[in-house]
Design a protein around this motif. Structure first.
Motif, PDB file in Angstrom:
ATOM      1  N   UNK A 155       0.854  -1.204   0.000  1.00 58.96           N
ATOM      2  CA  UNK A 155       0.000   0.000   0.000  1.00 58.96           C
ATOM      3  C   UNK A 155       0.883   1.246   0.000  1.00 58.96           C
ATOM      4  N   UNK A 156       0.432   2.264  -0.693  1.00 58.81           N
ATOM      5  CA  UNK A 156       1.206   3.504  -0.725  1.00 58.81           C
ATOM      6  C   UNK A 156       0.974   4.300   0.543  1.00 58.81           C
ATOM      7  N   UNK A 157       2.012   4.962   0.984  1.00 57.52           N
ATOM      8  CA  UNK A 157       1.894   5.677   2.247  1.00 57.52           C
ATOM      9  C   UNK A 157       1.791   7.174   2.056  1.00 57.52           C
ATOM     10  N   UNK A 158       1.747   7.635   0.816  1.00 56.01           N
ATOM     11  CA  UNK A 158       1.720   9.073   0.569  1.00 56.01           C
ATOM     12  C   UNK A 158       0.499   9.714   1.222  1.00 56.01           C
ATOM     13  N   UNK A 159       0.686  10.909   1.737  1.00 50.88           N
ATOM     14  CA  UNK A 159      -0.393  11.749   2.260  1.00 50.88           C
ATOM     15  C   UNK A 159      -1.117  11.163   3.464  1.00 50.88           C
ATOM     16  N   UNK A 160      -0.544  10.165   4.134  1.00 54.53           N
ATOM     17  CA  UNK A 160      -1.227   9.654   5.320  1.00 54.53           C
ATOM     18  C   UNK A 160      -1.190  10.721   6.397  1.00 54.53           C
ATOM     19  N   UNK A 161      -0.007  11.175   6.748  1.00 53.10           N
ATOM     20  CA  UNK A 161       0.103  12.251   7.729  1.00 53.10           C
ATOM     21  C   UNK A 161       1.510  12.826   7.661  1.00 53.10           C
ATOM     22  N   UNK A 162       1.608  14.152   7.776  1.00 49.41           N
ATOM     23  CA  UNK A 162       2.928  14.781   7.693  1.00 49.41           C
ATOM     24  C   UNK A 162       3.753  14.539   8.953  1.00 49.41           C
ATOM     25  N   UNK A 163       3.081  14.152  10.052  1.00 52.24           N
ATOM     26  CA  UNK A 163       3.821  13.926  11.289  1.00 52.24           C
ATOM     27  C   UNK A 163       4.680  12.674  11.229  1.00 52.24           C
ATOM     28  N   UNK A 164       4.354  11.774  10.315  1.00 52.98           N
ATOM     29  CA  UNK A 164       5.036  10.475  10.301  1.00 52.98           C
ATOM     30  C   UNK A 164       6.272  10.564   9.416  1.00 52.98           C
ATOM     31  N   UNK A 165       7.433  10.352  10.022  1.00 53.56           N
ATOM     32  CA  UNK A 165       8.690  10.395   9.282  1.00 53.56           C
ATOM     33  C   UNK A 165       9.065   9.007   8.776  1.00 53.56           C
ATOM     34  N   UNK A 166       8.941   8.030   9.671  1.00 54.37           N
ATOM     35  CA  UNK A 166       9.275   6.652   9.291  1.00 54.37           C
ATOM     36  C   UNK A 166       7.984   5.844   9.278  1.00 54.37           C
ATOM     37  N   UNK A 167       7.708   5.225   8.148  1.00 51.92           N
ATOM     38  CA  UNK A 167       6.482   4.434   8.066  1.00 51.92           C
ATOM     39  C   UNK A 167       6.717   3.021   8.541  1.00 51.92           C
ATOM     40  N   UNK A 168       5.712   2.493   9.251  1.00 44.03           N
ATOM     41  CA  UNK A 168       5.773   1.081   9.618  1.00 44.03           C
ATOM     42  C   UNK A 168       5.284   0.280   8.424  1.00 44.03           C
ATOM     43  N   UNK A 169       5.990  -0.793   8.121  1.00 49.70           N
ATOM     44  CA  UNK A 169       5.470  -1.695   7.099  1.00 49.70           C
ATOM     45  C   UNK A 169       4.439  -2.601   7.757  1.00 49.70           C
ATOM     46  N   UNK A 170       3.203  -2.605   7.256  1.00 46.24           N
ATOM     47  CA  UNK A 170       2.200  -3.477   7.875  1.00 46.24           C
ATOM     48  C   UNK A 170       2.579  -4.942   7.676  1.00 46.24           C
ATOM     49  N   UNK A 171       2.381  -5.737   8.729  1.00 46.25           N
ATOM     50  CA  UNK A 171       2.739  -7.153   8.613  1.00 46.25           C
ATOM     51  C   UNK A 171       1.714  -7.864   7.737  1.00 46.25           C
ATOM     52  N   UNK A 172       2.170  -8.901   7.049  1.00 44.99           N
ATOM     53  CA  UNK A 172       1.291  -9.596   6.118  1.00 44.99           C
ATOM     54  C   UNK A 172       0.389 -10.610   6.804  1.00 44.99           C
ATOM     55  N   UNK A 173       0.887 -11.212   7.870  1.00 43.35           N
ATOM     56  CA  UNK A 173       0.099 -12.291   8.469  1.00 43.35           C
ATOM     57  C   UNK A 173      -0.515 -11.838   9.794  1.00 43.35           C
ATOM     58  N   UNK A 174      -1.522 -12.575  10.213  1.00 45.17           N
ATOM     59  CA  UNK A 174      -2.179 -12.266  11.481  1.00 45.17           C
ATOM     60  C   UNK A 174      -1.720 -13.248  12.567  1.00 45.17           C
ATOM     61  N   UNK A 175      -0.595 -13.917  12.299  1.00 41.83           N
ATOM     62  CA  UNK A 175      -0.111 -14.936  13.229  1.00 41.83           C
ATOM     63  C   UNK A 175       0.145 -14.367  14.618  1.00 41.83           C
ATOM     64  N   UNK A 176       0.774 -13.165  14.651  1.00 39.07           N
ATOM     65  CA  UNK A 176       1.120 -12.554  15.926  1.00 39.07           C
ATOM     66  C   UNK A 176      -0.141 -12.259  16.744  1.00 39.07           C
ATOM     67  N   UNK A 177      -1.182 -11.763  16.067  1.00 37.49           N
ATOM     68  CA  UNK A 177      -2.432 -11.431  16.753  1.00 37.49           C
ATOM     69  C   UNK A 177      -3.016 -12.662  17.426  1.00 37.49           C
ATOM     70  N   UNK A 178      -3.071 -13.769  16.662  1.00 36.21           N
ATOM     71  CA  UNK A 178      -3.676 -14.980  17.226  1.00 36.21           C
ATOM     72  C   UNK A 178      -2.820 -15.571  18.330  1.00 36.21           C
ATOM     73  N   UNK A 179      -1.499 -15.399  18.184  1.00 35.59           N
ATOM     74  CA  UNK A 179      -0.622 -15.892  19.245  1.00 35.59           C
ATOM     75  C   UNK A 179      -0.938 -15.155  20.562  1.00 35.59           C
ATOM     76  N   UNK A 180      -1.071 -13.828  20.455  1.00 34.82           N
ATOM     77  CA  UNK A 180      -1.372 -13.049  21.656  1.00 34.82           C
ATOM     78  C   UNK A 180      -2.751 -13.409  22.195  1.00 34.82           C
ATOM     79  N   UNK A 181      -3.694 -13.690  21.297  1.00 30.92           N
ATOM     80  CA  UNK A 181      -5.024 -14.114  21.756  1.00 30.92           C
ATOM     81  C   UNK A 181      -4.919 -15.355  22.632  1.00 30.92           C
ATOM     82  N   UNK A 182      -4.144 -16.354  22.185  1.00 28.02           N
ATOM     83  CA  UNK A 182      -4.005 -17.580  22.975  1.00 28.02           C
ATOM     84  C   UNK A 182      -3.302 -17.304  24.284  1.00 28.02           C
TER      85      UNK A 182
END
Lengths: 145, 252
Positions: free
Chosen positions: A1-28
């Motif tokens: 996804x392009x990150x242009x124009x999201x917000x001027x406050x953000x200098x370094x963009x986080x790359x969104x993770x592709x999988x939801x593995x971490x979320x489900x791990x924390x759920x358990x």
């Protein structure tokens, strides 16, 4: 996804993770911690422990487990762990006030109880005696006042 | 600004020309709101703790919260509140999945998981409504006046607490009789779970608005799903507060 124009406050963009593995791990993790807490809470009930070291140890364990749950929710679900250090510190450092806040007020409540028990015999008689009667059921059969 | 220029200045967050927090304004302010809100909840819970520590007797949660809808008089300590906790954890997961889909700009994914989050929130509120109703309308024999052996049937309210210590050698229609418990219990329980429930309620309203905005393509046109992230922060905070309400009222 392009990150242009999201917000001027953000200098370094986080790359969104592709999988939801971490979320489900924390759920358990959260679910298992909650089950353990519940087991400990029920053990307090089942063993009907008197006020003492063992009860405080179990309650202390439950409190530490709850803090672990809070850490996982804030760090992973709220993504605070992915933010930069400057940002994390502005949230976490003010919360340190809670350490003083909890200790001071609990100490205050406890001291209020001790003072009342010491200087108000009627109060002590009304509340403590009942409790002892409840704890040692067969010992005091005639205590119905 | 190109990526190479950024990496050169990574360690000089305070040198000017950029936000030292690297977070969008609205999201940063949401964090600060939540921090202040945690102090509000913290103050309530610490006040409860102070009063509890100042008492010689406090009702055990396993005796107070031992019923389950449809199970009648069966003694099931903490079962119902475990279900409520599970519902809230689950709705937190669906919320974080909605945020995850938002990161990838996947509109239908966001709509789907937001809808599940709203369902979870409504389930939680219904559970709380049942629990409150059950506590308030309960009938528990309480020895009001030991001198005359006067017994009244009380529910849990702001003024009455039927969960005092049990009276030995006394039953009332086959039910055990207790003395009045500390009055503060009701005020703290209804006050704090009510304040939390109000947060859940407003969270559901916010989530419904977010769902409608996602569905009608507002965020798609905007090019990002930051609003979902902010609503998500609030929703997770509600879950976070429940961790501590659960701890203070039901577990210890």
């Amino acid at each position: 996804m392009e990150h242009a124009n999201v917000a001027t406050e953000i200098t370094i963009h986080h790359e969104p993770s592709d999988s939801t593995k971490r979320i489900w791990k924390v759920f358990w993790i959260l679910l298992i911690i909650t089950m353990v807490e519940l087991g400990l809470g029920l053990s307090l009930y089942a063993l009907s422990l008197p006020e003492g070291l063992r009860m405080h140890l179990i309650k202390g364990t439950i409190i530490i487990l709850s803090l672990a749950k809070a850490y996982y929710i804030v760090s992973v679900f709220m993504h605070l762990g992915d933010e930069i250090r400057n940002m994390i510190m502005t949230i976490v450092v003010p919360l340190m006030l809670f350490i003083w806040f909890i200790l001071a007020f609990i100490y205050d409540g406890n001291s209020y109880k001790n003072l009342r028990n010491k200087y108000d015999p009627y109060y002590k008689e009304r509340t403590i005696e009942q409790k002892e009667k409840k704890a040692e059921t067969p010992a005091q059969p005639g205590g119905k006042d | 600004m190109t990526t190479t220029a950024v990496s050169q200045h990574q360690t000089k967050w305070w040198s000017g020309g950029k936000s030292p927090f690297n977070v969008e304004y609205g999201k940063l302010m949401m964090w600060y709101f939540l921090m202040s809100d945690s102090f509000t909840f913290g103050a309530f819970l610490i006040s409860y703790g102070t009063i509890r520590f100042s008492q010689n007797y406090w009702p055990s949660p396993s005796y107070v919260f031992n019923t389950f809808p449809g199970a009648g008089e069966a003694n099931l300590p903490l079962a119902f509140v475990s279900l409520m906790t599970f519902i809230l954890i689950m709705s937190s997961v669906t919320m974080v999945l909605a945020v995850h889909e938002g990161h990838h700009g996947n509109k239908s994914g966001v709509v789907k998981w937001m809808a599940w989050t709203i369902v979870g929130g409504l389930c939680f509120l219904s559970c709380q409504a049942w629990e409150w109703h059950h506590l308030i309308t309960g009938h528990h024999a309480v020895l009001v006046d030991p001198a005359t052996n006067k017994i009244e049937e009380w529910g849990q309210s702001m003024r009455h607490n039927p969960w005092g210590p049990a009276v030995e050698n006394m039953t009332y229609h086959g039910e055990k009789v207790t003395r009045p418990g500390p009055v503060a219990f009701g005020g703290y329980f209804f006050g704090i779970t009510g304040f939390h429930g109000f947060h859940v309620f407003s969270g559901v309203i916010i989530n419904v608005i977010m769902l409608i905005m996602a569905q009608t393509g507002v965020f798609e046109r905007r090019g990002h799903y930051l609003m979902i992230e902010k609503a998500g922060l609030y929703w997770h905070f509600v879950d976070l507060v429940w961790v501590f309400v659960f701890l203070c009222f039901y577990l210890i």
